[in-house]
Design an enzyme around this catalytic site. Sequence first.
Site: not given
Ligand code: ADP
Length: 493
Positions: A179, A253, A288, A390
């Site tokens: 995804k 990560e 990061c 962060e």
């Molecule tokens: P960032 O702060 O870099 O946006 P996130 O951790 O929010 O980091 O997002 C990283 C990835 O995780 C994205 O592809 C986002 O769509 C996905 N993501 C966010 N929330 C969820 C969730 N509850 N379950 C699975 N994937 C998620």
Amino acid sequence: MPDSVVTDSHRMLLAGERVDSASGETFAVENPANRGIFAHVPRAGAEDVDRAVKAAVRAFESWREAPPRERGRMLLRIAESVEAKTEELARLIATETGNALRTQARAEAGLAADIFRYFGGLASELKGQTVPLGEQVLSYSRREPVGVVGAIIPWNAPVMLAALKIAPALCAGNTVVLKAAEDAPLGVLMLAGLCQEHLPPSVVNVLTGYGEDCGAALAAHPGVRKLSFTGSTEVGKLIMEQASRRVVPVSLELGGKSPSIVFPDANEDWAVEGVINSMRFTRQSQSCTAGSRLFLHAGIFDEFLDRLVDRTAKLRLGDPLDEATDIGTIINEKQFRKVCNYVEEGLERSDARLAMGGLPPDSGPLSEGYFARPTIFADASNDWRLAREEIFGPVLVAIRWENVEDAIRMANSSHYGLAAFVWSRDIGQALCAAHRVEAGWVQVNQGAGQVLGQSYGGVKESGIGREFSLEGMLDSFTQTKSVTVNLGLAPPA
Ligand code: ADP
């Protein structure tokens, strides 16, 4: 044609075909340099995840049996295709992420090709071991693939991170459902197309969608046998919870708040340049590994800071596609507001000294996009929120230290432990510090990016597992099976 129509190259890759989402829903992709919508992509949900995982499960049966060197050859062909499209890919990355083409996006596209090349060359290294159990027994181990890998990536280096999940997973014989991040799906979709030119259908499937529906459905799908996630610590914990329900292995990560410790003998220009690099200012510090806590020895604090300010001020903010630009934009409005809030908090503190930067420009061309100025707060304390959390933006805190015990204690006083940087001409002193810092990767006298072949990953809440290396591939994307054979004619006792 309505504005929200998805063009073919912006469709998802599912079972070898370019497809829309089952619901027909889409979402917009914004150019953060001018806030204009320039593409739409499908918004995948649970039904799309189910189709993709089932396709990947079917493809796994034959992919796992393909001779590893044949799989490796396909990855090498993908590397060639990615390399041939570096410029197009780089421009797409720069447009959707706001990362400057010259300083960031081109290098990212090049690294993506190198990642396929590196893992393509490792296909013959999926070796097992033999165990000496006596003359009458043959005991050996095999490195077998895990199955369907559910990979979820963020937007900060989208194409590089997609390559970093897909290439080792495939090399080891797994199939993948990945995804992309909602803010940067286009480069990943282009990469998916380049992969598909050389792979059987369904071996790689790429979905575009939101975290809460598409990401969560992928993490929870019973057909997924391994979760590999890069993103925030907060979401990483949710992924780990999901993994625990089905007892599937997980690689994470996650975030960081990396310390950069400058000893007094490193009060020189090369160290100043290195600190700027380590802070990833030319990536708006949306990294990061950014060395965002700068521990400067009291004896050189003011002088080093002056040089740092002087050199950082020379970096040019501007249109990510302009070759003269060093620093592009923050990814989206939410992140932009978050960064501004941290800057405001620093400005409001009476004990913080603004050494450079401040709030973003509110007029002129830069106010049209999410441009944030490199900002440094001096005389900071390690317990401020600015030093603990962060920020994922160009806000650096400079903290004074006098004896090395204090420097190490402060460096380690963080729930993160991804990267660290140590600056000193005295290599013994530098290495002693490097060994005591709690981090997955310590660089001495340089602030460079990750290197293929060298394991990368965090300790503490910065993550679990290693990437970028042969060991990382073996640990993350294979499982060991032991086979024990009785060679004697008599049945075993
Ligand atoms: P960032 O702060 O870099 O946006 P996130 O951790 O929010 O980091 O997002 C990283 C990835 O995780 C994205 O592809 C986002 O769509 C996905 N993501 C966010 N929330 C969820 C969730 N509850 N379950 C699975 N994937 C998620």
